[in-house]
Each structure stands twice: as structure tokens, then as C-alpha cells.
Design an enzyme around this catalytic site. Sequence first.
Site, short mmCIF file in Angstrom:
data_model
loop_
_atom_site.label_atom_id
_atom_site.label_comp_id
_atom_site.label_asym_id
_atom_site.label_seq_id
_atom_site.Cartn_x
_atom_site.Cartn_y
_atom_site.Cartn_z
N ASP A 175 -2.53 -7.75 -1.47
CA ASP A 175 -3.31 -6.82 -0.65
C ASP A 175 -4.78 -7.26 -0.55
OD1 ASP A 175 -3.75 -4.67 0.97
OD2 ASP A 175 -3.77 -3.18 -0.65
N ARG A 223 -9.83 -11.79 2.21
CA ARG A 223 -10.61 -12.89 1.64
C ARG A 223 -9.84 -14.20 1.74
NH1 ARG A 223 -11.10 -9.65 -3.89
NH2 ARG A 223 -11.08 -8.01 -2.31
N LYS A 283 0.85 -1.19 0.00
CA LYS A 283 0.00 0.00 0.00
C LYS A 283 0.88 1.25 0.00
CE LYS A 283 -3.94 -1.85 2.64
NZ LYS A 283 -4.94 -1.80 1.57
N1 BES Z 1 -8.05 -3.90 4.44
C1 BES Z 1 -8.18 -3.56 3.07
C2 BES Z 1 -9.51 -2.87 2.75
C3 BES Z 1 -9.61 -1.44 3.19
C4 BES Z 1 -9.03 -0.43 2.45
C5 BES Z 1 -10.35 -1.10 4.30
C6 BES Z 1 -9.16 0.88 2.85
C7 BES Z 1 -10.49 0.21 4.67
C8 BES Z 1 -9.89 1.21 3.95
C9 BES Z 1 -8.11 -4.81 2.21
O1 BES Z 1 -7.29 -5.81 2.67
C10 BES Z 1 -7.60 -4.40 0.87
O2 BES Z 1 -6.47 -3.98 0.80
N2 BES Z 1 -8.45 -4.50 -0.14
C11 BES Z 1 -8.08 -4.11 -1.46
C12 BES Z 1 -8.60 -5.16 -2.40
C13 BES Z 1 -8.04 -5.05 -3.80
C14 BES Z 1 -6.56 -5.32 -3.81
C15 BES Z 1 -8.77 -6.04 -4.67
C16 BES Z 1 -8.72 -2.76 -1.75
O3 BES Z 1 -9.82 -2.49 -1.32
O4 BES Z 1 -8.05 -1.96 -2.41
ZN ZN Z 2 -6.97 -5.87 4.68
MN MN Z 3 -5.29 -5.55 2.06
#
Ligand code: BES
Ligand code: ZN
Ligand code: MN
Length: 495
Positions: free
Chosen positions: A344, A348, A274
Site C-alpha cells: 500500500d 513512492r 485497504k
Molecule cells: N494513496 C495512499 C495515501 C492516502 C491515504 C491518501 C488516505 C489519502 C487518504 C497511499 O498510497 C497509501 O496507502 N499510503 C499509506 C502508506 C503506509 C502504508 C506507509 C498510508 O498513508 O497509510
Molecule cells: Zn496511493
Molecule cells: Mn497506497
Amino acid sequence: MQISVKVGDLRTETAAAIVFGILEGEPLVSVAQTADAATNGAISELIDAGDFKGEHKQTALLYTRGAITAPRIALIGLGKTEDVNCEKIRQALGKIVQELRDLGLKTIVIALPHETPQEIAQAAAEASRLALYQFNQHKTEGLDKVKGLDTITFLVADKATKSVIEGSVTIGDTIANGTNLARDLSNQPPNHLTPTMLAEKAVEVANEVGLKCEVFDRAQLQEKGFRTLLGVSQGSIEEPRFIVLEHIPDGEGKDTVAFVGKAITFDSGGLSLKSGSGMMDMKHDMSGAAAVLGAMQVVGQLKPDLHVVGLIAASENMPSATAQRPGDVVESYGGKTIEILNTDAEGRLVLADALGYAAQYNPKAAIDLATLTGAVITALGTVACGMMGTDNALMAKVRHAAQKTHERVWELPLWDDYDELIKSDVADVKNIGDGTAGTIVGGAFLKKFAEDYPWVHLDIAGTAWDVKGSSYIPSKGGTGYGVRLLVQFARDWVS
Ligand code: BES
Ligand code: ZN
Ligand code: MN
């Protein structure tokens, strides 16, 4: 802070303030009339002058100057009678207890009207404790300036009313404590809450409230085949943990429901790293699990006549030489293979194993809570979580519980059409789609691992922290979203 119920005469109570709820455009209820008469019409004077109308969340403070024992009367507007509901009560109570706390008062009495319904008494107690929540565990300075009430006493005029509402006040208080536990966990910095520490906390809670608790460490997870959880954790020096909590009711043949929580104690994104700002809130990425643990604490205390299983998949998601790579293929607990194209999308993955593990309980319902996608914040903001599932009757039950607790859920479709997006060339499924319908893709992925029982997925990424606009939910930090919803769901199941 202590919350209790007492029978007494409001004129001789020794608290720093006595609180009365005022309905907009209605005559004073009898307890407020008593206070008004004792103070030579101080309350009605304010209302007649037009200075206080009882509009929702409007407040006023009066000084009783010896007319009654308590030096202050606090008025809180409840709005119009036809609009009053539990949420309006929670918002109003949250507002007034915060104002009195901020004045520096220590003891308050809340005068409940005759025949206060049980659900209103529960809401009042719940919101009072929730609104006073503060997280100061890591501050060493300024603590002498932190204000806090010591006691809130719900005052009723007679024993009969007390016996009716006392249980409801206790339930509201218990639920608020479970919610505040979830907030504490969510707010805990990631170096103060690793998967190991979360598991220790779960054991502690289980021992306190009489839940069964099992924790699997890395070696046990390897032996049992939790490969997707292990895969997410392999970039971290922190060991993963899988936590199983159980409330086992007396007698045979009771229904089982499972609550499943994502616990990424810190989500850096892994090798699909990230950005700096994208990581800043990722200590909260275990809020789904926090809700499950908070709800299980309450379940242990309220003991519904139902088998409740809480499952928590806990890991860090870190980049390193040992981290999982985009392109890796991993076999989940249930045997399905996953091509990992973005490390990331880890929530899931850990849930795939947890949902697979849940199958052995033959649950009548499984509900997972996860801060799964940023996309759900785009779709629904912080007002509602995204709900997806395989069973309409179960979703109706969740929706019903959500209406009661005002922890809102909004359904997104999980049509088969979306399954196309997660087809992999090399494995059974891949862990990302094409960037469209991000929240639904997360749900469609999880559905593959929850085929054996009625299942609902709640994507709580928007509602788990930093929710503005409520008196009893903090605008910064963890909200404890989901605890009240899960507890309501469990209580409704057996009622
Ligand atoms: N924990 C994050 C989701 C998240 C992002 C929660 C911002 C709250 C604020 C999750 O693990 C994640 O990184 N999801 C990705 C998925 C993508 C890579 C398909 C996302 O939402 O960008
Ligand atoms: Zn996450
Ligand atoms: Mn993530």
C-alpha cells in the site's frame, strides 16, 4: 461559459446582472458611483441604512426597475481596504458568481474599477471560472435542473484599462481551465480513467496545446527498466503507462524544470489491502498527476521561456495472484534496490522510477506531487500540503508561489536522522518505516531517488479532494490543487 473583457457604459449593458465590488467603510468607487447616480441612489441607500456594509463575501441584490438597462445590480463585499489581497478577491468573486448562477441567470457583467491591478483582474477571472465548476459527466437524471452561466463580461470604462487587464483575464481563465481539467481527471471514476485512458488524455491535451508527448507502454517500460512501476502494476489487468510531456521553448540553453506526478488510478492497497472505507476515495489517488497534466496544459498555452518537463507514472494498485508481495525486492530505474514490505506504500514506488527518469534532463528543479500518505492529513488537515525537499532556495520559490496562489505548503523536516527508519536488512532501502512520522518517511524514501538535482516533494493527500471552506474550491471531489501553484512557479522562474 465564456469570459471576456469589454469597454462599455455600465448603464446600457444588457446582462441579467451587473456586479460591483464594495469596500467596507470606503466611499463607492467611481463605477459604483455611476450606477448609484443612475439608480437614484439605490446603492448608497442600502449602505446608509446599514443593510450592506461591504464585509468580505457579504452580498446584496438590487432591482434597477428600468433605471439602467440591466435589471439587477449585485453587490459583493470585499472587506476592509487594508485586508484586500488576491485570495480575498477570489473568495468574494467565487461567492457572487455562484449566487447569481444559482438564481438561474445566464449573463453577468462584472464592473471593474479604474486601474484595477493586473493580479486582481487575473484573480477575479480565475475564481469566477473555478467557482462555477461542476462535475456531472456521469449523471443522466436531473440535468435539466443544472444551472450555469453562459457569459461573464468584465466591463471597463476605457480602452487603456482594457489593454492593461485583458491579458491578465485571459491568463486567469487559462489557469482556471487547467485546474478544472485536473478536477475532472481526479473526479473520474477508476473504471473511466485507467492508466491507458489517462495517457490518451495526455496525448490529446499535448496535441491541443502544442506539447511534445511520449507514452511508454508495458513492453517499453520492461525494456527501459521501470521495474518499480511495473511491480506496482503487476497485480492489475490494466497496463501501466509512463507519460512524458514537454514544453520546449524557442532557442538554446533555457533552464529545465520537471513536474512529476503520482497517478495511481485506483489504490486498493494491493495485497496489503485497504479497508472498504479506506478505498472509497482512492479513485483520487492520481491527483498529483492530474495537477501535472493540468499545469502542463496551461504551460503549453502560456508558453513560458523555460523548458518544462511533465512526468507521470500511472498504474493501478490491485491484489491478485500476480500481485507484488510484501517481501519482494525490486530494482528501481536508477539501480537502487527496494524491499517492499507494504504494497500500500505504492506511490513512492512508482515515483522512484519517475524521479530516476527525471535525472537525464538535468533539471534545475524537480517538484513531485503525490497523494502519498494519510499521515499528512493528520498533520496538516486539508489546509496545506506537506513540503519536503533537498534545496532551501527551491523550497523558498515554491513557498513564494504558494503564497500568491493560496495553495498553501508547509515544510516538514527531511533530516538525515529519518533515513534510519527506511534502512532495509536485505535491500538498499525499504518502502515503509515504523509507523512514526509517516509523511516524512515517504519524503525520506523519495529523497534517495532524487539525489541528482534540486528537488521538492509535495504530499497533497490532504488538499487534493474534499476541501471545505472555500467559495471557489469544491467541498466535494477533486480540487485541482497544485495546478495554480506549478504554473505560478514556472511563470516566476522566468520573470
Ligand atoms: N494513496 C495512499 C495515501 C492516502 C491515504 C491518501 C488516505 C489519502 C487518504 C497511499 O498510497 C497509501 O496507502 N499510503 C499509506 C502508506 C503506509 C502504508 C506507509 C498510508 O498513508 O497509510
Ligand atoms: Zn496511493
Ligand atoms: Mn497506497
